[in-house]
Design a protein around this motif. Structure first.
Motif, PDB file in Angstrom:
ATOM      1  N   SER A 522       7.820  -5.149  -8.293  1.00 51.96           N
ATOM      2  CA  SER A 522       8.042  -3.782  -8.393  1.00 51.96           C
ATOM      3  C   SER A 522       8.505  -3.001  -7.057  1.00 51.96           C
ATOM      4  O   SER A 522       9.204  -1.944  -6.847  1.00 51.96           O
ATOM      5  N   ILE A 523       8.055  -3.874  -5.706  1.00 53.40           N
ATOM      6  CA  ILE A 523       9.062  -3.170  -4.743  1.00 53.40           C
ATOM      7  C   ILE A 523      11.107  -3.498  -4.944  1.00 53.40           C
ATOM      8  O   ILE A 523      11.265  -3.410  -4.274  1.00 53.40           O
ATOM      9  N   ASP A 552      -1.066 -13.264   2.192  1.00 49.72           N
ATOM     10  CA  ASP A 552       0.578 -13.162   2.754  1.00 49.72           C
ATOM     11  C   ASP A 552       1.098 -12.290   2.569  1.00 49.72           C
ATOM     12  O   ASP A 552       2.316 -12.033   3.260  1.00 49.72           O
ATOM     13  N   LEU A 553       1.146 -12.108   2.005  1.00 54.62           N
ATOM     14  CA  LEU A 553       2.471 -10.694   0.497  1.00 54.62           C
ATOM     15  C   LEU A 553       1.957  -9.047   1.499  1.00 54.62           C
ATOM     16  O   LEU A 553       2.947  -8.649   1.481  1.00 54.62           O
ATOM     17  N   GLY A 558       5.894  -5.033   5.730  1.00 57.25           N
ATOM     18  CA  GLY A 558       7.394  -4.119   6.208  1.00 57.25           C
ATOM     19  C   GLY A 558       7.292  -3.040   5.786  1.00 57.25           C
ATOM     20  O   GLY A 558       6.507  -2.068   5.724  1.00 57.25           O
ATOM     21  N   PRO A 559       8.835  -2.906   5.886  1.00 55.29           N
ATOM     22  CA  PRO A 559       9.287  -1.005   5.412  1.00 55.29           C
ATOM     23  C   PRO A 559       9.072  -1.228   4.057  1.00 55.29           C
ATOM     24  O   PRO A 559       9.300   0.149   3.711  1.00 55.29           O
ATOM     25  N   ARG A 566       0.507   4.770  -2.086  1.00 55.32           N
ATOM     26  CA  ARG A 566      -0.664   4.254  -1.865  1.00 55.32           C
ATOM     27  C   ARG A 566      -0.213   3.304  -1.610  1.00 55.32           C
ATOM     28  O   ARG A 566      -1.657   2.002  -0.926  1.00 55.32           O
ATOM     29  N   LEU A 567       0.745   1.949  -1.355  1.00 57.99           N
ATOM     30  CA  LEU A 567       1.860   1.231  -1.414  1.00 57.99           C
ATOM     31  C   LEU A 567       1.411   1.406   0.751  1.00 57.99           C
ATOM     32  O   LEU A 567       0.789   0.110   0.926  1.00 57.99           O
TER      33      LEU A 567
END
Length: 687
Positions: A522-523, A552-553, A558-559, A566-567
């Motif tokens: 999704s990212i 880990d994810l 990061g950005p 929500r993320l």
């Protein structure tokens, strides 16, 4: 290319009777579904058992052949190499590696064009070598076939490949090498010798016998050698006859001398065509004198050979069985009658040779029509006839592309906006994309759709649009395959397709409860709504299990965490846990308070956040200041006033009691912390 000269062939489907029942069908990108229906417009339909099958009819069945896939794979490399040669010559990709210096502004010099021409001839020979290698492998498969049906199928493919090489070789001679008078006949002789190769096995058989001159096929062998212009070998065979037959030794020697002295324009010879014609005329008169003097009258075989060398049409036609086909007859006729034939005159001799050889007994086959069109130098008719006769687009697509690079098709555009080269490449690439499913005998990495991508790339007008349409139809059955498709789309900056693929993979991952993979896709798709959905699933799992998966994810967002609120909350909440684990309590407290006051935390998660504050409130050291404690108390009261927020309407009473207990514990902890904070801050002010 716009219209067919004849009706298309009818395909019979076993088990389907279209005369008794109407058919139902549905078109697909590369295939068609056919089945019988119970509808009958003439009679009342009766309920009777019908055809229980749905038939799949594929238009490019050749792509499913194991051996022909090698042809497609090998020719793909040659095709791409040819396009890069053209890019080098025009300076599109990089400075051409040619014998002389070319700047981007300069036109190619004659030296460079000659070098380019040689490379085009070499490319053509590479294509033919691939066809021949595939044909030989198919021939071995036909020999090793265990059942007759497979053997017949392989033999049929051998015949088709042989015809393809025959046509390509002739087009190479006439259109690419553009051989002039003199060398033209030498090329045609090589063409016939290459494609009428039974003589080599016959030669080995005769020479392997104890007494070659007494072999039953001896004279047939000598005749074939003469018909193919292999006069040195014919002389050697005649010497064996002279050794065992003293009565014919003199005649064999005379005929052998005629064969030896026949004028032939060799590649390294500097003599002119006029000189060759004069020498050939004297040689021809000498042959005719020996025939009229009856030198070979006592030997019908030698007399027949002499007549052939004189180009006697009746004598040539007597050898129909040894000639096998009309184009062999044509080349032999030219060799002994018109050795300096010009390219412009070829079609006259070709047409008369076809008429003489068939003699009105049969009509020309599709292969005959194709070869005749080539001898007439009608390139477009050659391509048209091949398109009708052959079962797939491989041959016409690659031949047309090569001829286009030879600047032979520049004036022929199709009425629907694309030139002939691009149209045929698009059709061929579309057929390759039909092979997106893995074979039972091979893995997906051998699927041919990946080859089709490069063919679309080199279609400047409609290639990209076609690639976008076809790539959307590829089923993403495995993540490995999806990554291949995704890489192809990203390399070509196909943004919409990249987003669509990532969304599909994210949805599959969610259905399989692989939240880390779903969030990653999704990212990559930059889909804020779906990232929010996956983040909610992460938070729900945390509430149920008390820990995060795929740390880990989340730790390395990061950005990317700015994609959705929500993320962002998920990443910051995980950061809060990391601060707490590192005993950085003040940083953890500040972050927790900012998550609640910034309104990015979902309201249903407030209880969890306030519960996470309890260990900090109970620390010996005062973590939250008076102002921060007031903020937490306000959040707690806002939460309490808006309840119920968790669960569905009619939630169990037990769950509500648990929530009430948590709220009371929080009120008590906040009150104690407020008192401690006031005392601490007051003592600091007093000092």
């Amino acid at each position: 290319m716009e219209e067919l000269d004849s009706e298309p062939t009818v395909t019979l489907i076993p088990g389907v009777n279209s005369k008794k029942k109407q058919m139902c069908f549905d078109w697909g990108p590369g295939e068609m579904l056919v089945c019988e229906t119970s509808f009958n417009k003439k009679e009342k339909s009766e309920t009777v058992p019908g055809c229980p099958f749905i038939y799949i009819i594929r238009k490019d069945i050749d792509v499913y052949s194991q051996i022909l896939r090698k042809l497609f794979n090998e020719s793909h490399g040659i095709f791409v190499g040819l396009q890069r040669i053209e890019e080098e010559l025009t300076g599109k990709s990089r400075k051409a590696q040619l014998p002389c210096f070319l700047s981007l502004q300069d036109a190619p010099c004659s030296c460079c064009m000659s070098f380019h021409f040689c490379r085009l001839v070499r490319v053509s020979k590479n294509y033919r070598s691939v066809i021949r290698a595939c044909m030989e492998e198919m021939h071995q498969a036909a020999i090793a076939a265990k059942d007759p049906a497979s053997g017949r199928q392989f033999s049929s493919q051998v015949s088709i490949l042989s015809a393809m090489e025959l046509i390509w070789n002739l087009c190479e001679i006439l259109f690419i090498e553009v051989a002039p008078a003199g060398p033209l006949l030498l090329h045609l002789l090589d063409w016939v010798r290459l494609h009428v190769c039974e003589v080599d096995s016959l030669l080995a058989d005769v020479l392997g016998s104890e007494n070659p001159s007494k072999h039953e096929s001896f004279w047939n062998l000598v005749t074939i050698l003469v018909l193919q212009g292999r006069l040195d070998e014919a002389r050697q065979m005649l010497s064996k006859e002279a050794d065992v037959s003293p009565t014919s030794a003199g005649m064999c020697r005379i005929l052998g001398d005629l064969m030896r002295t026949m004028p032939v324009l060799s590649p390294g010879n500097t003599q002119t065509l006029t000189e060759l014609e004069l020498k050939w005329q004297h040689w021809h008169e000498e042959c005719e004198r020996h025939l009229q003097d009856g030198t070979f009258a006592s030997s019908p075989h030698l007399e027949s050979l002499c007549k052939i060398m004189l180009g006697d049409e009746a004598a040539l036609l007597e050898q129909k069985e040894l000639l096998n086909n009309w184009y062999h007859f044509l080349v032999t006729r030219l060799l002994y009658s018109h050795p300096t034939v010009k390219p412009i005159d070829l079609h006259f001799y070709a047409q008369s040779s076809l008429d003489l050889f068939l003699g009105g007994e049969s009509s020309p086959e599709p292969l005959d029509n194709i070869l005749m069109a080539a001898f007439e130098f009608d390139i477009h008719q050659v391509i048209k006839e091949c398109s009708i006769a052959l079962s797939n687009w491989w041959f016409v697509a690659h031949l047309t592309d090569l001829l286009d690079h030879c600047k032979l098709l520049q004036s022929h555009n199709l009425y629907f906006g694309s030139n002939m080269r691009e149209f045929l490449l698009l059709e061929y690439a579309s057929g390759l994309f039909a092979h997106h499913r893995p074979s039972r005998l091979s893995s997906d990495c051998c699927s041919l759709w990946q080859l089709g991508v490069d063919y679309f790339d080199y279609c400047p007008e409609l290639g990209r649009v076609s690639l976008e349409l076809h790539i959307e139809r590829i089923p993403l059955s495995t993540e490995q395959k999806a990554l291949k498709v995704l890489r192809i789309c990203e390399q070509r900056q196909m943004t919409e397709q990249v987003r669509s693929i990532c969304k599909i993979l994210a949805m599959k991952a969610v259905r399989n409860n692989r939240l880390g993979s779903a969030l990653s896709w999704s990212i990559r798709a930059k889909d804020a709504a779906f990232a929010t959905l996956v983040s909610d699933r992460f938070l729900r799992d945390y509430c149920e299990r008390g820990c995060f998966s795929d740390l880990d994810l989340i730790d390395n967002l990061g950005p990317a965490m700015m994609l959705s609120d929500r993320l962002t909350f998920l990443g910051k909440y995980r950061e809060f846990h990391r601060f707490y684990g590192e005993k950085r309590f003040c940083d953890a407290a500040s972050l927790l308070l900012s998550l609640m006051t910034s309104q990015i935390a979902p309201r249903c998660f407030w209880v969890t956040l306030l519960t996470d504050a309890l260990p900090l409130l109970e620390q010996k050291q005062v973590i939250f200041t008076t102002e921060q404690t007031y903020e937490l108390m306000r959040c707690l009261e806002d939460l309490a006033s808006g309840r119920p927020v968790r669960g569905e309407p009619g939630a169990q009473r037990l769950q509500e009691d648990i929530e009430n207990t948590k709220l009371e514990m929080l009120r008590l902890a906040l009150a104690r912390n407020l008192a401690r904070a006031i005392i601490k801050e007051g003592s600091l002010e007093g000092s």
